[in-house]
Motif scaffolding. Sequence first.
Motif, PDB file in Angstrom:
ATOM      1  N   LEU A 115       1.079  -1.090  -0.215  1.00  0.00           N
ATOM      2  CA  LEU A 115      -0.086  -0.070   0.001  1.00  0.00           C
ATOM      3  C   LEU A 115       0.999   1.380   0.038  1.00  0.00           C
ATOM      4  O   LEU A 115       1.716   1.239   0.928  1.00  0.00           O
ATOM      5  CB  LEU A 115      -0.861   0.150   1.277  1.00  0.00           C
ATOM      6  N   LYS A 151      -3.641   4.720   4.135  1.00  0.00           N
ATOM      7  CA  LYS A 151      -2.825   3.490   4.037  1.00  0.00           C
ATOM      8  C   LYS A 151      -3.271   2.609   5.620  1.00  0.00           C
ATOM      9  O   LYS A 151      -3.718   1.644   5.987  1.00  0.00           O
ATOM     10  CB  LYS A 151      -1.481   3.360   3.972  1.00  0.00           C
ATOM     11  N   SER A 152      -2.580   3.601   6.888  1.00  0.00           N
ATOM     12  CA  SER A 152      -2.908   3.155   7.924  1.00  0.00           C
ATOM     13  C   SER A 152      -4.482   2.866   8.477  1.00  0.00           C
ATOM     14  O   SER A 152      -4.653   1.986   9.043  1.00  0.00           O
ATOM     15  CB  SER A 152      -2.265   4.125   9.172  1.00  0.00           C
ATOM     16  N   ASP A 205       2.858  -2.067   8.893  1.00  0.00           N
ATOM     17  CA  ASP A 205       2.605  -0.703   8.575  1.00  0.00           C
ATOM     18  C   ASP A 205       4.056  -0.106   8.646  1.00  0.00           C
ATOM     19  O   ASP A 205       4.665   0.393   9.862  1.00  0.00           O
ATOM     20  CB  ASP A 205       1.575  -0.079   9.791  1.00  0.00           C
ATOM     21  N   ALA A 239       2.218  -1.539   4.286  1.00  0.00           N
ATOM     22  CA  ALA A 239       2.286   0.204   3.837  1.00  0.00           C
ATOM     23  C   ALA A 239       3.674   0.368   3.681  1.00  0.00           C
ATOM     24  O   ALA A 239       4.656   0.031   4.723  1.00  0.00           O
ATOM     25  CB  ALA A 239       1.513   0.745   4.715  1.00  0.00           C
ATOM     26  N   GLN A 291      -2.150   2.028  -4.889  1.00  0.00           N
ATOM     27  CA  GLN A 291      -2.070   3.297  -4.615  1.00  0.00           C
ATOM     28  C   GLN A 291      -3.127   4.017  -3.827  1.00  0.00           C
ATOM     29  O   GLN A 291      -4.037   4.080  -4.696  1.00  0.00           O
ATOM     30  CB  GLN A 291      -1.211   4.097  -5.609  1.00  0.00           C
TER      31      GLN A 291
END
Lengths: 297, 217
Positions: B30, B38-39, B159, B190, B206
């Motif tokens: 990601l 993303k998160s 992440d 991510a 994206q």
Amino acid sequence: MKRNSTPELIPDKVNPRLPGGFNVPPFGIQQTLAVIIVCIALWAVGAIWLGVQAASQWVGGWQDDIHIHVYLDSSNASQEPELRRALEAIPQISALRKISPEEAARWMQEWLDNAGLNQKELVNRLPITFELSLNDEQSEFLFDDIRDVATRHGGAVNESEVDMAQAHQWIAQAEYLAWFASLVLALAMALIISNTLRMMLLARADEIHLMRLMGAKEWFVRMPFILEGMLLGAVAGIAAWILLWPLLLGTGEWLEMLQVDLKMWVLLLPLLFGGALVGAFGALVATARVDSGEQAG
Amino acid sequence: MQQLMLRYPTGKVALSGVTLDIHQGQFVYLIGESGAGKSSLMKMLYGGVRPSSGQLRVQQIDMREAGEARIREIRQRTGIIFQDHKLLFARTVFENVALPLRVQGWKTERLIPRVRKVLEYVGLADRLWSYPEALSGGEQQRVAIARAMTANPSIIIADEPTGNLDIETASRVLDYLMDLNRQGTTVIMATHDLHLLESHPGRVIQLHAGSLAGGDL
């Protein structure tokens, strides 16, 4: 050093402390302080109830022997049969006995012996006296009834004896106050334990957050703190019980003089389980709002 | 996920109209600028936040409707790696790595061989009883990977796991994740380190301002 079934895997100086479930967190200075404070509060609760127990025994010791005396002046001697009948009609009076002049003289002789006085003249002046034995001195209107009957027939009741016979009321009031004080102290103890555990929870916020992210059940996260709260309370309870012994031993002679025999063992379980209960309550309060922001759901 | 939208209580829309499928066994990157969502998307995958609207199914579980028990199930089958690795510094490497299995009720005796095995995999078997502060940044992140994989999760959510690492160490961390992916684990990661996409290719999604930007790359 043997630690478990696979001792070869754990080095000697290592002691794995896995969080959660039934594993109680390590004992630190905050917990020690909480135990000391809760112990003092439980000691006070124990001392209060020991006092109630002592007072109850002391009153009970002489209350069974109390007789109420009703006096009738010799000028109203004609009322004697009716007064006797009216008193006998009161159901809480188990026995009625007229004190004979001989008995009064004997008693006065014993009483005045050392004073060197002649009791005969005094005995002749004594009123007609009935001695009442009671079977239920806690009956609500008993003393009012006796007083009414005596007054109606020109007699009088020994009010000092009535006050003594009603001492159970003081004990009941003392017990009520003891319950109230115990409740207030229990709330204070729960607050102290709750506060201590809250500090522990804040110190372990990351750990709790991680456990929740890994799918830990709520009881798994909270159980160590609830167990710790119970343990703090129980340890404080036992310590308080042990520290009550010096109080008992220090007042031993005085209690013996009052013919009071206090049962310390009776307090052990209430202090132990009461402490644990208060601790569990404090822990429940502390963990009720443990929010790591990412709880399941 | 279909037409996924996430609006925080503050009113900020973190994700909007995201529709995509990630199949078991994929390695997904990601990417997107900070604040792209993303998160937030990753948090939704383990039930950290619930979608405001749309549909999100993770391992056959509808994340909007799932109760606490189902969310816990998902979390027990998910390994999570954080940029700051979130290791517990007051606990040993063993205690850190054992945590996911500990919350599932495993006993210490059973945990030791399992933890030793995953630490061997990340090359840290000799650090079993060390504390994280004694480890380098790369080693700490490898401990975090070991922790994420210790319960044999079917999905690993990472992440920005290489955010604080140098290129060489980051590449090694990616090697581990790729290897886990080859063993069948879905990895969703991510990242801002776009150079890793060349050395360790995978599906790239994206995000831009909470929406898919130009579809899959």
